[in-house]
Design a protein around this motif. Structure first.
Motif, PDB file in Angstrom:
ATOM      1  N   PHE A 159      13.119   4.443  -9.674  1.00  0.00           N
ATOM      2  CA  PHE A 159      13.172   2.989  -9.667  1.00  0.00           C
ATOM      3  C   PHE A 159      13.907   2.447 -10.892  1.00  0.00           C
ATOM      4  O   PHE A 159      13.747   2.950 -12.003  1.00  0.00           O
ATOM      5  CB  PHE A 159      11.766   2.397  -9.645  1.00  0.00           C
ATOM      6  N   ILE A 205      12.086  -3.661  -9.345  1.00  0.00           N
ATOM      7  CA  ILE A 205      11.417  -4.049  -8.102  1.00  0.00           C
ATOM      8  C   ILE A 205      11.272  -5.564  -8.096  1.00  0.00           C
ATOM      9  O   ILE A 205      10.774  -6.147  -9.065  1.00  0.00           O
ATOM     10  CB  ILE A 205      10.040  -3.372  -7.964  1.00  0.00           C
ATOM     11  N   HIS A 206      11.718  -6.202  -7.022  1.00  0.00           N
ATOM     12  CA  HIS A 206      11.663  -7.662  -6.901  1.00  0.00           C
ATOM     13  C   HIS A 206      10.663  -8.030  -5.801  1.00  0.00           C
ATOM     14  O   HIS A 206      11.010  -8.023  -4.626  1.00  0.00           O
ATOM     15  CB  HIS A 206      13.037  -8.232  -6.552  1.00  0.00           C
ATOM     16  N   PRO A 207       9.429  -8.376  -6.150  1.00  0.00           N
ATOM     17  CA  PRO A 207       8.466  -8.786  -5.117  1.00  0.00           C
ATOM     18  C   PRO A 207       8.742 -10.214  -4.663  1.00  0.00           C
ATOM     19  O   PRO A 207       9.056 -11.092  -5.468  1.00  0.00           O
ATOM     20  CB  PRO A 207       7.123  -8.674  -5.842  1.00  0.00           C
ATOM     21  N   GLU A 244       1.556  -1.513  -8.743  1.00  0.00           N
ATOM     22  CA  GLU A 244       2.449  -1.349  -9.887  1.00  0.00           C
ATOM     23  C   GLU A 244       2.180  -0.045 -10.627  1.00  0.00           C
ATOM     24  O   GLU A 244       3.111   0.613 -11.113  1.00  0.00           O
ATOM     25  CB  GLU A 244       2.287  -2.540 -10.831  1.00  0.00           C
ATOM     26  N   ALA A 286       3.804   2.831  -8.819  1.00  0.00           N
ATOM     27  CA  ALA A 286       5.256   2.803  -8.988  1.00  0.00           C
ATOM     28  C   ALA A 286       5.664   3.316 -10.363  1.00  0.00           C
ATOM     29  O   ALA A 286       6.661   4.030 -10.505  1.00  0.00           O
ATOM     30  CB  ALA A 286       5.774   1.382  -8.774  1.00  0.00           C
ATOM     31  N   LEU A 297       6.360   3.790  -3.474  1.00  0.00           N
ATOM     32  CA  LEU A 297       5.963   2.383  -3.466  1.00  0.00           C
ATOM     33  C   LEU A 297       4.835   2.211  -2.459  1.00  0.00           C
ATOM     34  O   LEU A 297       4.958   2.637  -1.305  1.00  0.00           O
ATOM     35  CB  LEU A 297       7.160   1.509  -3.070  1.00  0.00           C
ATOM     36  N   ILE A 348      10.377  -7.512  -0.095  1.00  0.00           N
ATOM     37  CA  ILE A 348      10.374  -6.834  -1.397  1.00  0.00           C
ATOM     38  C   ILE A 348      11.684  -6.056  -1.497  1.00  0.00           C
ATOM     39  O   ILE A 348      12.016  -5.271  -0.600  1.00  0.00           O
ATOM     40  CB  ILE A 348       9.172  -5.886  -1.540  1.00  0.00           C
ATOM     41  N   SER A 349      12.427  -6.293  -2.561  1.00  0.00           N
ATOM     42  CA  SER A 349      13.690  -5.587  -2.779  1.00  0.00           C
ATOM     43  C   SER A 349      13.522  -4.582  -3.908  1.00  0.00           C
ATOM     44  O   SER A 349      12.936  -4.896  -4.947  1.00  0.00           O
ATOM     45  CB  SER A 349      14.815  -6.570  -3.114  1.00  0.00           C
ATOM     46  N   VAL A 350      14.043  -3.394  -3.696  1.00  0.00           N
ATOM     47  CA  VAL A 350      13.945  -2.303  -4.674  1.00  0.00           C
ATOM     48  C   VAL A 350      15.357  -1.835  -5.014  1.00  0.00           C
ATOM     49  O   VAL A 350      16.144  -1.531  -4.110  1.00  0.00           O
ATOM     50  CB  VAL A 350      13.124  -1.125  -4.115  1.00  0.00           C
ATOM     51  N   THR A 366      15.898  -3.325   0.875  1.00  0.00           N
ATOM     52  CA  THR A 366      15.044  -4.497   1.087  1.00  0.00           C
ATOM     53  C   THR A 366      14.064  -4.203   2.217  1.00  0.00           C
ATOM     54  O   THR A 366      14.455  -3.709   3.280  1.00  0.00           O
ATOM     55  CB  THR A 366      15.884  -5.730   1.437  1.00  0.00           C
ATOM     56  N   VAL A 425       9.477  -4.927 -13.696  1.00  0.00           N
ATOM     57  CA  VAL A 425       8.875  -5.655 -12.588  1.00  0.00           C
ATOM     58  C   VAL A 425       8.777  -7.120 -12.976  1.00  0.00           C
ATOM     59  O   VAL A 425       7.909  -7.497 -13.769  1.00  0.00           O
ATOM     60  CB  VAL A 425       7.469  -5.111 -12.239  1.00  0.00           C
TER      61      VAL A 425
END
Length: 415
Positions: A114, A117-119, A129, A132, A139, A163-165, A174, A239
């Protein structure tokens, strides 16, 4: 001599008569032959030597394929165990079903880890979290406090949150999370598979950044084995914190005008109407009403809804940064939705309203200290029941991950 001459004349006459009778007989036979084919056609039996054309075989019913039952349409989201293969510089969007009592376990290749990470909305869907940070490649998604499964018979199948990673290689994946009722519809495990070297090569060819941690990946061991943790344990997983503000939307005046038939029958050009509304809000900010109490450095003001025609409505929202630093509005926000409650005030369902047009005074949603950004949102008016409320929410990053609510757009909200 006289008798002899009479005899010759009589013989000549006989010859002439014979020839006339013979000619008449021949003509009669020819006429009869012309009529015979017509009788054969009119009769039930064809004449000899005439072969009727062969009938063309009718198309077989088996040729009418495929039908809907043979090739059923694919579901909107994945359930059970899913495997997704990514090639090159693809940035896939993966749709997963999530039940109220279920989890999504998502695994990435061991050669990558990673980066960020965009929640989207941690109230609806949150991720573990700690898992991760420890795994750097796994995830775990769980239902949030405001997660609501669709009621039985509901036709709503839209995603609840995204959620985008972004991985260290640069690839962005995404996930769109769909609330489902049954655990059998839950996506228990999703494996994202790709070749890290292939991704890096494709991104380099496209001029995009790779190895986002600033370090080149460790060389592979000659024996083909890979040790865990050798890609560095010093850096923490990035994060961004997300905070969400909620406000009520006052559409009573617009609804009353529609009921009284005072609205325009012709829909205006939405871009022009939204642009004029933003200019008016900037020129006369007092028309927006008072801002609510600041929460996590952000405050909202919502103007009463304006009717554009029988179906289209427009609401103008002002968002102010009261924090000391820079804040950023999450992409796709603000959101207008209908919240349904039960008799005890418990949330039963959250359903996004269809947006027709959105215009803002900020292209990237970035707010400096003390800055105000305005949004004009044109949406399709929903039919509200007694236990339903129209609300607007705004999510921003770089703030504590706690929700804040405010009652705006109503008389009670403007003290």
């Amino acid at each position: 001599m006289f008798k002899h001459g009479n005899r010759r004349r009589s013989q000549a006459m006989r010859v002439v008569l014979f020839l006339l009778m013979f000619s008449a007989l021949v003509v009669a036979q020819q006429r009869g032959q012309r009529k015979q084919p017509q009788k054969a056609v009119q009769g039930h039996k064809p004449t000899a030597g005439v072969v009727p054309p062969a009938a063309k075989p009718s198309p077989s019913p088996a040729a009418m394929v495929p039908v809907a039952l043979v090739n059923p349409s694919q579901p909107e989201y994945m359930s059970g165990e899913a495997n997704v293969t990514v090639r090159g510089n693809q940035n896939p969007i993966i749709r997963l079903g999530l039940a109220q009592n279920g989890v999504n376990v998502i695994e990435f290749p061991a050669a990558d880890s990673f980066f960020m990470i965009h929640p989207g909305n941690s109230e609806l869907v949150l991720f573990d979290e700690e898992t991760a940070k420890l795994s750097k490649r796994s995830l775990v998604l769980r239902p949030g406090a405001a997660f609501v499964a669709p009621p039985a018979g509901s036709a709503t199948r839209g995603p609840s949150a995204s959620i985008s990673v972004q991985m260290q290689s640069g690839i962005v994946v995404t996930f769109l999370i769909y609330p489902v009722r049954e655990l059998s519809q839950n996506a228990h495990r999703c494996v994202v598979m790709y070749n890290r070297d292939e991704v890096v090569a494709a991104r380099k060819a496209a001029g995009l950044a790779v190895n986002l941690d600033g370090r080149e990946p460790a060389a592979k061991h000659s024996n083909g084995s890979m040790r865990f943790g050798e890609d560095g344990d010093d850096g923490d997983l990035i994060v961004p914190k997300v905070s969400r503000l909620i406000a009520d939307v006052d559409s009573s005046r617009a609804d009353e005008r529609v009921r009284n038939g005072k609205v325009s029958k012709k829909r205006p050009k939405l871009s022009e109407v939204a642009n004029r509304a933003l200019k008016d809000a900037i020129k006369n900010p007092n028309k927006m009403g008072a801002f609510a109490k600041s929460n996590h450095g952000l405050s909202l003001a919502v103007a009463p809804v304006v009717d554009l025609d029988v179906q289209a409505r427009m609401v103008v929202i002002a968002v102010r940064n009261d924090a000391q630093g820079v804040l950023r509005i999450v992409q796709g926000n603000p959101e207008v939705y209908v919240q349904t409650f039960d008799d005890n005030g418990k949330t039963l369902q959250l359903e996004q309203v269809k947006r027709l047009y959105v215009e803002s005074t900020s292209l990237e949603g970035k707010l400096n200290k003390g800055e105000v950004v305005y949004y004009a949102i044109v949406y399709e008016a929903p039919v509200l029941g007694v236990l339903q409320r129209l609300r607007v929410s705004v999510s921003q990053t770089e703030a504590a991950d706690e929700p804040a609510t405010a009652a705006l757009g109503t008389a009670a909200g403007r003290k």
